[in-house]
Design a protein around this motif. Structure first.
Motif, PDB file in Angstrom:
ATOM      1  N   ALA A   1       0.986  -1.159  -0.099  1.00  0.00           N
ATOM      2  CA  ALA A   1      -0.095  -0.058   0.023  1.00  0.00           C
ATOM      3  C   ALA A   1       0.976   1.228   0.111  1.00  0.00           C
ATOM      4  O   ALA A   1       2.111   1.108  -0.138  1.00  0.00           O
ATOM      5  CB  ALA A   1      -0.820   0.047   1.380  1.00  0.00           C
ATOM      6  N   SER A   2       0.272   2.290   0.134  1.00  0.00           N
ATOM      7  CA  SER A   2       1.012   3.566   0.282  1.00  0.00           C
ATOM      8  C   SER A   2       1.630   3.720   1.591  1.00  0.00           C
ATOM      9  O   SER A   2       1.084   3.156   2.644  1.00  0.00           O
ATOM     10  CB  SER A   2       0.199   4.974  -0.031  1.00  0.00           C
ATOM     11  OG  SER A   2      -0.814   5.097   0.926  1.00  0.00           O
ATOM     12  N   ALA A   3       2.614   4.750   1.441  1.00  0.00           N
ATOM     13  CA  ALA A   3       3.407   5.046   3.008  1.00  0.00           C
ATOM     14  C   ALA A   3       2.382   6.030   3.400  1.00  0.00           C
ATOM     15  O   ALA A   3       2.510   6.148   4.870  1.00  0.00           O
ATOM     16  CB  ALA A   3       4.735   5.848   2.434  1.00  0.00           C
ATOM     17  N   GLU A   4       1.717   6.554   2.594  1.00  0.00           N
ATOM     18  CA  GLU A   4       0.748   7.623   3.590  1.00  0.00           C
ATOM     19  C   GLU A   4      -0.441   6.838   4.437  1.00  0.00           C
ATOM     20  O   GLU A   4      -0.775   7.294   5.561  1.00  0.00           O
ATOM     21  CB  GLU A   4      -0.265   8.571   2.317  1.00  0.00           C
ATOM     22  CG  GLU A   4      -1.055   9.410   2.728  1.00  0.00           C
ATOM     23  CD  GLU A   4      -2.053  10.072   1.602  1.00  0.00           C
ATOM     24  OE1 GLU A   4      -2.748  10.744   2.055  1.00  0.00           O
ATOM     25  OE2 GLU A   4      -1.594   9.577   0.414  1.00  0.00           O
ATOM     26  N   VAL A   5      -1.105   5.583   3.700  1.00  0.00           N
ATOM     27  CA  VAL A   5      -2.001   5.111   4.568  1.00  0.00           C
ATOM     28  C   VAL A   5      -1.466   4.378   5.794  1.00  0.00           C
ATOM     29  O   VAL A   5      -1.872   4.162   6.844  1.00  0.00           O
ATOM     30  CB  VAL A   5      -2.799   3.863   3.660  1.00  0.00           C
ATOM     31  CG1 VAL A   5      -2.034   2.595   3.363  1.00  0.00           C
ATOM     32  CG2 VAL A   5      -4.182   3.662   4.591  1.00  0.00           C
ATOM     33  N   ALA A   6      -0.252   4.004   5.630  1.00  0.00           N
ATOM     34  CA  ALA A   6       0.688   3.439   6.555  1.00  0.00           C
ATOM     35  C   ALA A   6       0.788   4.448   7.956  1.00  0.00           C
ATOM     36  O   ALA A   6       0.586   4.176   8.995  1.00  0.00           O
ATOM     37  CB  ALA A   6       2.104   2.771   6.396  1.00  0.00           C
TER      38      ALA A   6
END
Length: 290
Positions: free
Chosen positions: A99-104
């Protein structure tokens, strides 16, 4: 033994959860959107199945998620009946989704608000790696959280590495996909050139695979590529999803990825050929299209 929940029983999650039960010896409760698959997992491995992500995660020490994309991940974590609402204080949420680093970072913040911890832990090694319990896991977390979770993650992994703070695991997986994209395109062009030149591809690969050109992709995919068979491994649709994440992150951080962007377009051509579920080595089919 830990109390573990596993959310998402796709081609990767199903065997990964199995290793947590059989190799790790943990008390595992699973959840899958199609409940019959969760029931099949329980029949195969034991353990229990929850009707919702929250039900599966209740009282768990470690909760694993392995779903399709950012939206799927938000749905099973912060959505209605998501796992975060059910996390007990001190629990660790470990996300194996690419997934994206943003959602992490979003999930890390949500977990912290519950007095819990989060690790982004995307994997590499494909379906075979998941089935054999030899995945490579790239983690983003605080070091103490990583050390707490690592013995549990080891059940399905050959290599587990801490890449840095939350988000770093996803960024490392992006590098992994950048390297694979260029490598598979190079392999496809090499095999295509060899065929056009009248070379015996098996003899060719037997020699060059032992030199500087050798790679996992060459060793494991050249035979099926040479035969025009593309049903072995990571699907084109998923690779395009991953490369979309990579290119989006590159726009944010200023990285120049001309080869990655070009190969992403080539995979778009493969999709147009009907190869959405072909594996990533199908770049050769594009070159051989009449």
């Amino acid at each position: 033994m830990a109390k573990v929940a596993f959310i998402g029983l796709g081609v990767m999650g199903y065997p990964m959860a199995g290793h947590l039960k059989t190799k790790g010896g943990h008390d595992v409760t699973v959840y899958n959107r199609t409940f019959s698959k969760a029931e099949a997992w329980v029949a195969a491995f034991g353990g229990k199945a929850g009707k919702t992500p929250a039900e599966a995660a209740r009282d768990a020490d470690f909760v694993f998620t392995c779903v399709g994309n950012d939206d799927d991940l938000r749905s099973v974590t912060i959505g209605e009946d998501g796992v975060i609402a059910a996390l007990k204080p001190g629990a660790v949420l470990i996300d194996n989704t690419t997934a994206s680093a943003e959602v992490a970072r979003e999930l890390d913040e949500a977990a912290r608000a519950k007095g819990c911890a989060f690790i982004d832990a995307p994997v590499s090694g494909g379906q075979a790696g998941a089935e054999n319990g030899v995945l490579t896991v790239m983690c983003g977390a605080e070091e103490a959280v990583f050390e707490k979770a690592r013995p549990v993650i080891d059940a399905y992994a050959r290599m587990v590495g801490l890449m840095g703070p939350v988000g770093s695991g996803q960024l490392a997986k992006m590098v992994n996909q950048i390297c694979i994209a260029g490598l598979v395109q190079g392999l496809a062009e090499g095999i295509h050139f060899g065929k056009q030149a009248g070379l015996d591809i098996e003899k060719l690969v037997e020699v060059i695979s032992k030199g500087a050109a050798g790679s996992w992709q060459m060793e494991n995919r050249h035979k099926t590529m040479n035969q025009g068979k593309y049903d072995f491994g990571f699907a084109v649709d998923w690779m395009r999803k991953d490369l979309g994440i990579v290119l989006s992150e590159a726009r944010r951080n200023g990285a120049k990825l001309p080869v990655t962007a070009l190969v992403d377009q080539f995979y778009g051509d493969v999709q147009q050929m009907g190869g959405r579920r072909w594996d990533t080595s199908s770049l050769l089919a594009r070159l051989e299209k009449k």
